[in-house]
Enzyme design. Structure first.
Site, mmCIF file in Angstrom:
data_model
loop_
_atom_site.group_PDB
_atom_site.id
_atom_site.type_symbol
_atom_site.label_atom_id
_atom_site.label_comp_id
_atom_site.label_asym_id
_atom_site.label_seq_id
_atom_site.Cartn_x
_atom_site.Cartn_y
_atom_site.Cartn_z
ATOM 1 N N ASP A 12 0.869 -1.168 0.000
ATOM 2 C CA ASP A 12 0.000 0.000 0.000
ATOM 3 C C ASP A 12 0.918 1.233 0.000
ATOM 4 O O ASP A 12 2.128 1.123 0.213
ATOM 5 C CB ASP A 12 -0.931 -0.016 1.225
ATOM 6 C CG ASP A 12 -2.137 0.891 1.017
ATOM 7 O OD1 ASP A 12 -2.067 1.786 0.142
ATOM 8 O OD2 ASP A 12 -3.155 0.723 1.719
HETATM 9 C C1 BGC Z 1 -4.946 3.353 0.276
HETATM 10 C C2 BGC Z 1 -5.016 2.385 -0.870
HETATM 11 C C3 BGC Z 1 -4.902 3.122 -2.171
HETATM 12 C C4 BGC Z 1 -3.612 3.924 -2.169
HETATM 13 C C5 BGC Z 1 -3.380 4.714 -3.452
HETATM 14 C C6 BGC Z 1 -3.747 4.274 0.178
HETATM 15 O O1 BGC Z 1 -3.842 5.315 1.088
HETATM 16 O O2 BGC Z 1 -4.915 2.642 1.485
HETATM 17 O O3 BGC Z 1 -6.194 1.653 -0.821
HETATM 18 O O4 BGC Z 1 -4.976 2.227 -3.246
HETATM 19 O O5 BGC Z 1 -3.652 4.849 -1.101
HETATM 20 O O6 BGC Z 1 -4.182 5.805 -3.542
#
Ligand code: BGC
Length: 791
Positions: free
Chosen positions: A729
Site C-alpha cells: 500500500d
Molecule cells: C490506500 C489504498 C490506495 C492507495 C493509493 C492508500 O492510502 O490505502 O487503498 O490504493 O492509497 O491511492
C-alpha cells in the site's frame, strides 16, 4: 461501451444492492400519484460513496428529490421550500466536498424545520420520506457515539417529529454500513430502505425501488446488530494491538452460534413479492455437492430471489459455528407464478476446518447439515452429509501463529445456539448420505516457496529488452540479469513525479495519466512501457487536488462513480459483479490505466471500520466471489482471453479498522485467518486469475503484512500458487529492505529507491530475491502493456 450503458448499469446495480429492511402494510411501492414530503439533507445531497481512495469525483450526482420529481411525484411545498433554500445556500460547499466528503460528515439536521412546520406539511401529504446520511472513509473510523454509529439527536428528533405527524413514514439510510437504530425503535416508521452508497445515479436507484419500477432484491452482506455492544469484535479496536478474540465467530457465525438476536440478520432483505423455495435432488460428484432448489414467485409482481445455502459442521476436537454460507445464487427476474430451477454447488474440501494442532484442513467426523433459504435466519434443512471418520483435505504448516498471551479466544461451550421451531424434526427427517472419503484427494503444501539463492548473471554482452522477451528471443531473467543496482531499485519502486506535493498522497502520482495513483518504472533502454495504476474501488479514480478547473480534465470527467463495494455485494449477483468489472475495464481503456487498485475485499469485522463501504461482506465466500467476478470482468473478454488490464486485490490482509492502520497489529488465530480473513482473498484470487495483490498497512501477529514471508511467499504464492505481483500500500511503515525477500515485489508509490540501492550494495537486500521480484514485475508488464499493444 457507451457511457449511457455504464450509467444505466450504475442505476440498475445500485437498486439491486439496496436492501428493503422493513415494509409494514406494504407501504412501498408508492404510486407516483402521491405527494411526498421530503426530509433530511441526504434527500437533497447524498453520499454517493465514502471518502479517500474509494471515492470518485462525479460531475453530476442524481439526488433523491430530483429523481422523485422526474418519476412524477409531487413534493410537498412547505418541507421542500425550506430544504431547497438550505440546499441552495450550501450548493458550492457540496460540490467542493464531493472532492473530500470528510468535511461534510458532521451535517446531521441543519435544515431547520419546526414541529409546527412538519405538522403543517403533513396536511399536504400522507407520505413522508426521510433520508439519513452517514459517511466514513480512509484513515478514520466511526465511533460508537451519536452522529457516528448511533443516530445524532437531531436526526432522531426529525424522525420522531415526522413519524408522529405523517400517516406513513419511509426511512432511507444512505449510509456507509449498519447504524444503531435504537433511538427511533418506538417511532412509527412503515418502511426502511438501506440504500447504502449507490454511486452517481443514487437518486434514480432509490426512486426505482420506491416506485416499484424495480422490485428490491438486495440482501444484507453483513449482520445489523441491535447495538454495538452485541458485536463480539469491540475489544481493542482503538489500541495498537487488536485481539481477534472472536476467532471464527465473525458476523452471523457469532450471532447464530451464541444466539444473539440481530436487528437484521445476514442475508436478509424484503421484496414486493413472495417466493416459495423447495429443495430438489442433490447429486454428489467426488467432493462436489450439487443441489437443486426450485424457486417460484408466488406473489403478484415480478422479482428476484437469492438462494442461500448454509452448512452446519459437527463439533469435534474443534468447535464449529452454527452455520457457514457455502453457496448462493440469484434467480433471474421471475414473473408471477414463474419458477426457476437453481443448481448450486459447493466443494466439501472448502468446508474443512483448520486444525492448528496438526496444521491441516480436516473434515471432522459427524453430520454435516445442509440448509437452504433466503437469509441466515430463514432456512430449512435440505439433507445431511455423513462423514464417518475424519478426512484430511490439506496438510500444511502453521505459518501465522499469534502470540497467545494477547489472544483470549471465546468459546461456545455451554451456550445453546439459535434454533427455530421444527428444526430438530427437520434434521431427523432429512435424507442422509455418507461421503466417500476416497472422493477427497489430499493436498500437501508444507513447503515455502523457494527463494533463489543463485544470482542471475548476464548471459553475454548483448542488450536484451522486454521486446525481445515478447518476441521469444530472450527471457525476463535475461533482461533482469543485466540490471544495475539502481535499475533494479527503480523497477522495484513506483515512480513519484511530484514528491514535493504533500497533498499528492492519494492519487496524483502519475505522469502518463493525470490524477492516477502511481506508475511503474519506464525504460526506453529495456523497452519497458509505462504501466499506470489508479484507485478504486469506486471506479477509476483520477483525482487531482485543486480547483475543479485545474483538475477536471476531459478524461476525469468521463470516469464513472459506481456503487460502493458493500452495495455491490448486497446484490449477491455474479452477473452484476462481472458487468461492473467490464464497465471498469472500459473506463481503464478510456483513461489509459493498466492496473486498477481494487477491489477491496477485507472482511466486515467491526461496523466502525471507516473503509467498510469499500469492502464487501462479513462472509469470506460472498466477499471472495464478488471480488473474483469483478476481476474476471476487468481482466478477460467473453472468450476468457486476457485483455491486458488488471485488478489489484486489496488489502491483504486484516485491514479491519483504520485506527493507526500504518502500524497496528491484528492478533488473529491461524484458524480464523485461514477460515475467514485469508479465505476471501484465496477465493477472489484463485477463482479469477488476478494479476496483482496489494498488501495491507497493518501487522498480522507481529509482522507487517507487506514484509511477511509466511503470508506472501508461504501462503499466497506457495500454497495458492499465485504468480502475479504483490505491491505495498502507499508509503508503508514496514522496512523497505525486507520486502523483496518476503515476496512483495513493488514498493508504492516509490519513496524507497535509495534504501534499496543501499541495501543491494551492503547486502541487506537479498539481490537474488530482488531479481525474482523484478522478473515478476516484467511478467506483469508483458501480460499487461504488451498484450494490450498486440491485441
Ligand atoms: C490506500 C489504498 C490506495 C492507495 C493509493 C492508500 O492510502 O490505502 O487503498 O490504493 O492509497 O491511492
Amino acid at each position: 461501451m457507451k457511457r449511457t450503458e455504464k450509467m444505466e448499469f450504475v442505476r440498475h446495480a445500485a437498486s439491486e444492492g439496496m436492501v428493503l429492511l422493513k415494509n409494514d402494510n406494504n407501504t412501498l411501492p408508492l404510486s407516483s400519484k402521491n405527494t411526498v414530503a421530503l426530509f433530511g439533507i441526504a434527500s437533497y445531497q447524498c453520499f454517493k460513496l465514502g471518502w479517500g481512495s474509494g471515492d470518485m469525483l462525479a460531475q453530476r450526482i442524481i439526488q433523491i428529490d430530483e429523481a422523485l420529481e422526474a418519476a412524477g411525484y409531487k413534493l410537498e411545498k412547505t418541507s421542500n421550500e425550506i430544504a431547497r433554500a438550505w440546499v441552495s445556500s450550501h450548493k458550492e460547499e457540496y460540490q467542493r466536498v464531493n472532492r473530500n466528503w470528510a468535511e461534510w460528515v458532521f451535517r446531521f439536521n441543519e435544515i431547520e424545520i419546526t414541529e409546527e412546520q412538519v405538522n403543517n406539511a403533513s396536511k399536504g401529504a400522507e407520505y413522508a420520506i426521510i433520508t439519513i446520511g452517514r459517511c466514513s472513509g480512509e484513515a478514520d473510523d466511526l465511533k460508537n457515539e451519536e452522529g457516528f454509529f448511533k443516530l445524532h439527536s437531531d436526526e432522531s428528533a426529525l424522525i420522531r417529529n415526522v413519524s408522529k405527524s405523517f400517516k406513513h413514514t419511509i426511512l432511507i439510510l444512505n449510509t456507509c454500513g449498519p447504524l444503531d437504530l435504537t433511538s427511533i425503535e418506538d417511532c412509527n416508521i412503515d418502511s426502511i430502505l438501506y440504500a447504502s452508497m449507490g454511486g452517481e445515479r443514487f437518486g434514480y436507484s432509490v426512486v426505482d425501488l420506491i416506485s416499484g419500477e424495480t422490485n428490491p432484491s438486495g440482501k444484507l452482506s453483513t449482520t445489523w446488530a441491535r447495538v454495538y455492544e452485541d458485536y463480539p469484535t469491540t475489544e481493542g479496536i482503538t489500541t495498537m494491538l487488536v485481539p481477534y478474540n472472536e476467532g471464527i465467530y465473525v458476523g452471523y457465525r457469532y450471532f447464530d452460534t451464541f444466539n444473539v438476536e440481530p436487528r437484521y440478520p445476514f442475508g436478509f432483505g424484503l421484496s414486493y413479492t413472495t417466493f416459495d423455495m423447495k429443495a430438489g435432488d442433490f447429486f454428489v460428484d467426488g467432493s462436489i455437492i450439487n443441489f437443486v432448489v426450485n424457486v417460484t414467485n408466488t406473489g403478484n409482481v415480478a422479482g428476484k430471489e437469492v438462494v442461500q445455502c448454509y452448512i452446519s459442521c459437527p463439533d469435534g476436537k474443534m468447535e464449529k459455528a452454527y452455520q457457514d454460507l457455502c453457496a448462493y445464487a440469484k434467480t433471474k427476474l421471475l414473473q408471477p407464478q414463474q419458477s426457476e430451477e437453481i443448481v448450486i454447488s459447493f466443494d466439501m474440501t472448502e468446508i474443512a476446518s483448520y486444525d492448528e494442532e496438526n496444521a491441516r484442513f480436516v473434515l471432522e467426523a459427524g453430520n454435516y447439515i445442509v440448509r437452504y433459504g433466503n437469509s441466515s435466519r430463514n432456512t430449512h434443512v435440505a439433507f445431511v452429509i455423513k462423514v464417518e471418520g475424519e478426512i484430511v483435505c490439506v496438510k500444511t504448516v502453521n505459518r501465522l501463529v499469534p502470540n497467545n498471551d494477547a489472544l483470549k479466544l471465546i468459546s461456545k461451550k455451554g451456550i445453546a445456539p439459535y434454533t427455530y421451531a421444527g428444526e430438530a424434526q427437520e434434521i431427523a427427517d432429512a435424507e442422509a448420505f455418507v461421503l466417500d472419503p476416497n472422493a477427497i484427494e489430499l493436498v500437501v503444501c508444507d513447503k515455502y516457496e523457494d527463494t533463489p539463492d543463485e544470482l542471475l548473471i548476464p548471459k553475454d554482452d548483448k542488450l536484451y529488452t522486454l521486446e525481445d522477451v515478447w518476441n521469444g528471443d530472450a527471457t525476463v531473467e535475461d533482461v533482469v540479469a543485466q540490471f544495475s543496482n539502481e535499475e533494479l531499485a527503480m523497477l522495484l519502486n513506483g515512480v513519484i513525479y511530484d514528491s514535493s506535493n504533500a497533498n499528492a498522497n492519494v492519487g496524483s502520482m502519475a505522469i502518463k495519466v493525470r490524477g492516477a495513483a502511481g506508475e511503474l518504472w519506464t525504460s526506453e533502454k529495456y523497452k519497458i512501457p509505462t504501466n499506470a495504476v489508479a484507485d478504486g474501488p469506486g471506479g477509476i479514480r483520477l483525482s487531482i487536488f485543486g480547483t475543479p478547473e485545474e483538475s477536471d480534465t476531459d478524461v476525469c470527467k468521463e470516469m464513472v462513480a459506481y456503487p460502493s463495494g458493500t452495495c455491490l455485494a448486497n446484490t449477491w449477483s455474479f452477473d452484476i459483479a462481472l458487468k461492473f468489472g467490464m464497465c471498469v475495464y472500459d473506463d481503464m481503456c478510456i483513461s489509459d490505466i493498466e492496473g486498477w487498485l481494487a477491489p477491496g475485499i477485507n472482511i466486515h469485522r467491526n461496523p466502525l471500520n471507516g473503509r467498510n463501504f469499500e469492502y464487501m461482506s462479513e462472509d469470506p465466500l460472498l466477499a471472495g466471489k464478488t471480488g473474483a467476478y469483478i476481476t474476471l470482468g476487468v481482466q478477460y473478454d467473453e472468450e476468457t482471453e486476457p485483455l491486458g488490464r488488471y485488478t489489484t486485490i486489496k488489502h491483504f490482509a486484516c485491514n479491519n479498522i483504520e485506527y493507526e492502520r500504518g502500524v497496528s497489529d491484528s492478533v488473529v488465530s491461524e484458524r480464523a485467518l485461514r477460515e475467514i480473513y485469508l479465505k476471501a482473498f484465496k477465493i477472489a484470487i484463485m477463482e479469477s486469475g488476478a494479476l496483482a495483490v496489494m498488501t495491507a498497512y497493518n501487522k498480522i501477529n507481529g509482522e507487517f503484512s507487506s514484509t511477511s514471508f509466511d503470508l506472501l511467499n508461504g501462503i499466497l504464492r506457495g500454497e495458492w500458487g499465485f504468480d502475479g505481483i504483490v505491491m505495498t500500500d502507499w508509503n508503508p511503515c514496514s522496512d523497505a529492505k525486507k520486502h523483496s525477500y518476503a515476496g512483495n515485489d513493488l514498493i508504492m508509490p516509490g519513496c524507497h529507491k535509495t534504501d534499496i540501492i543501499q541495501g543491494l550494495e551492503d547486502g541487506t537486500v537479498n539481490k537474488a530475491s530482488a531479481q525474482k521480484c523484478a522478473c515478476r514485475i516484467l511478467n506483469l508488464i508483458l501480460k499487461s502493456n504488451y498484450v494490450l499493444k498486440n491485441r
